[in-house]
Design a protein around this motif. Structure first.
Motif, mmCIF file in Angstrom:
data_model
loop_
_atom_site.group_PDB
_atom_site.id
_atom_site.type_symbol
_atom_site.label_atom_id
_atom_site.label_comp_id
_atom_site.label_asym_id
_atom_site.label_seq_id
_atom_site.Cartn_x
_atom_site.Cartn_y
_atom_site.Cartn_z
ATOM 1 N N LEU A 261 0.725 -1.178 0.032
ATOM 2 C CA LEU A 261 -0.074 -0.039 0.245
ATOM 3 C C LEU A 261 0.975 1.288 0.045
ATOM 4 O O LEU A 261 0.704 2.250 -0.431
ATOM 5 C CB LEU A 261 -0.750 -0.169 1.104
ATOM 6 N N CYS A 262 1.818 1.035 0.822
ATOM 7 C CA CYS A 262 2.811 2.476 0.821
ATOM 8 C C CYS A 262 3.624 2.728 -0.604
ATOM 9 O O CYS A 262 3.418 3.887 -1.133
ATOM 10 C CB CYS A 262 3.997 2.046 1.894
ATOM 11 N N CYS A 263 3.769 1.393 -1.357
ATOM 12 C CA CYS A 263 4.328 1.823 -2.754
ATOM 13 C C CYS A 263 3.417 2.374 -3.597
ATOM 14 O O CYS A 263 3.585 3.172 -4.440
ATOM 15 C CB CYS A 263 4.908 0.365 -3.188
ATOM 16 N N LEU A 264 1.984 1.821 -3.609
ATOM 17 C CA LEU A 264 0.953 2.547 -4.256
ATOM 18 C C LEU A 264 1.059 4.050 -3.987
ATOM 19 O O LEU A 264 0.430 4.980 -4.762
ATOM 20 C CB LEU A 264 -0.161 1.831 -3.956
ATOM 21 N N CYS A 265 1.087 4.279 -2.867
ATOM 22 C CA CYS A 265 0.618 5.716 -2.292
ATOM 23 C C CYS A 265 1.996 6.589 -2.930
ATOM 24 O O CYS A 265 2.010 7.716 -3.570
ATOM 25 C CB CYS A 265 0.727 5.958 -0.928
ATOM 26 N N LYS A 266 3.452 5.938 -2.891
ATOM 27 C CA LYS A 266 4.485 6.678 -3.414
ATOM 28 C C LYS A 266 4.462 6.928 -5.028
ATOM 29 O O LYS A 266 5.031 7.943 -5.484
ATOM 30 C CB LYS A 266 5.650 5.823 -2.892
ATOM 31 N N VAL A 267 3.703 6.031 -5.686
ATOM 32 C CA VAL A 267 4.030 6.308 -7.223
ATOM 33 C C VAL A 267 2.578 6.904 -7.585
ATOM 34 O O VAL A 267 2.263 7.045 -8.771
ATOM 35 C CB VAL A 267 3.858 4.884 -8.024
ATOM 36 N N GLY A 268 1.676 7.208 -6.780
ATOM 37 C CA GLY A 268 0.444 8.124 -6.920
ATOM 38 C C GLY A 268 -0.773 7.213 -7.284
ATOM 39 O O GLY A 268 -1.798 7.920 -7.616
ATOM 40 N N ALA A 269 -0.750 6.008 -7.024
ATOM 41 C CA ALA A 269 -1.919 5.236 -7.435
ATOM 42 C C ALA A 269 -2.976 5.518 -6.360
ATOM 43 O O ALA A 269 -4.156 5.283 -6.659
ATOM 44 C CB ALA A 269 -1.668 3.724 -7.182
ATOM 45 N N LEU A 270 -2.586 5.609 -5.026
ATOM 46 C CA LEU A 270 -3.373 6.041 -3.922
ATOM 47 C C LEU A 270 -2.852 7.449 -3.450
ATOM 48 O O LEU A 270 -1.640 7.688 -3.636
ATOM 49 C CB LEU A 270 -3.308 5.183 -2.862
ATOM 50 N N ARG A 271 -3.843 8.132 -2.991
ATOM 51 C CA ARG A 271 -3.648 9.640 -2.536
ATOM 52 C C ARG A 271 -4.006 9.832 -1.166
ATOM 53 O O ARG A 271 -4.630 9.195 -0.345
ATOM 54 C CB ARG A 271 -4.250 10.389 -3.500
#
Length: 295
Positions: free
Chosen positions: A136-146
């Motif tokens: 989940l952290c990775c998804l946040c870092k690439v902008g998939a989650l905000r």
């Protein structure tokens, strides 16, 4: 799952989409091979799409029933289920990522595969749970989650992940990985107790002592993550609660949810994040680097 928001003092600046960041994506690998390496660790697009991906993992369980075998635990059909994930993980992750971030899929897919248990031992534990948090952290870092997804990340996405993991555990009779038995908080999970206790801070009627009572657990488990965890324990274990879940039984005597939450955070740091047997399996890449934070 009810979403209880605590004031965080965040500004409108925090809610802006993250600025594009350049990464040289790499396949994560283990970096904690010896106890002294623990020092490195200590320093160191949409919610609906993620839910759909977890729904796919759920469906695969239905399509991969347990096999008949002499051993009661560790059903080998889990390996067939895991093989599907091994094969399709990058494609699943790519379906979540923004189109300009598809090159991150091989790196992020590693954390997804690490988050569902070990296919050799057919076990699952807090290290696998931590891998999903890393995912989940990775998804946040690439902008998939905000930033605006933060409540949904916990109370929708992580909650759905828990449901899938519990289904895996029950269907394939997975062993607890590194369990401390009655002296551990829980055989399989830790983070939902932290987030679940935070959700209950300042609740007008529910106090920590109430999670030992059947009525409030049955009445409120669908709304509160902590109580859902207790309900699952009650379904899976028999005998007095004080005997099979001694740590939780002790926690029920703490006077407030805020104190429960603070204690669980300290316990998670000591029992999971700073334990070599857990962190030696964690993998590091470009998004979650082993390199020290620059001053």
């Amino acid at each position: 799952m009810a979403e209880t928001e605590q004031s965080s003092g965040s500004s409108h600046e925090d809610d802006k989409p993250p600025s594009p960041v350049s990464f040289n994506f790499i396949v994560p690998k283990k970096e904690i091979s010896m106890v002294p390496d623990m020092g490195k660790w200590k320093r160191s697009q949409t919610v609906e799409k993620v839910l759909a991906m977890l729904g796919t993992l759920d469906r695969w369980i239905d399509e991969t029933p347990p096999v008949d075998q002499p051993s009661r635990f560790g059903n080998k059909a889990y390996r067939s289920w895991y093989a599907k994930l091994e094969q399709d993980a990058e494609t699943l992750v790519m379906s979540i990522l923004p189109s300009d971030r598809h090159d991150a899929a091989p790196e992020i897919a590693v954390y997804l595969k690490e988050s569902v248990g070990n296919s050799t031992r057919i076990d699952y534990g807090t290290g696998h749970e931590a891998a999903f948090a890393a995912f989940l952290c990775c998804l946040c870092k690439v902008g998939a989650l905000r930033m605006e997804d933060q409540l949904a990340i916990v109370f929708k996405v992580f909650d759905k992940y828990l449901l899938v993991m519990r289904k895996l555990q029950k269907t394939y009779r997975m062993e607890p990985a590194g369990s401390q038995g009655v002296w551990g908080l829980d055989d399989f999970q830790f983070l939902p107790f932290i987030w679940g206790s935070a959700q209950l801070i300042d609740h007008p009627t529910l106090e920590p002592r109430h999670f030992l009572e059947e009525k409030p657990v049955n009445e409120y488990h669908q709304d509160y993550m902590f109580l859902e965890c207790i309900k699952f324990i009650n379904e899976m274990k028999t005998g007095p609660f004080a005997e099979h879940s001694n740590q939780l039984w002790n926690i029920s005597a703490v006077p407030s949810w805020s104190k429960v939450n603070q204690g669980l955070i300290r316990m998670y740091k000591a029992e999971c994040l700073e334990k070599f047997p857990v962190i030696q399996h964690f993998k590091f890449g470009s998004l979650l680097s082993i390199q020290p934070v620059k001053p």
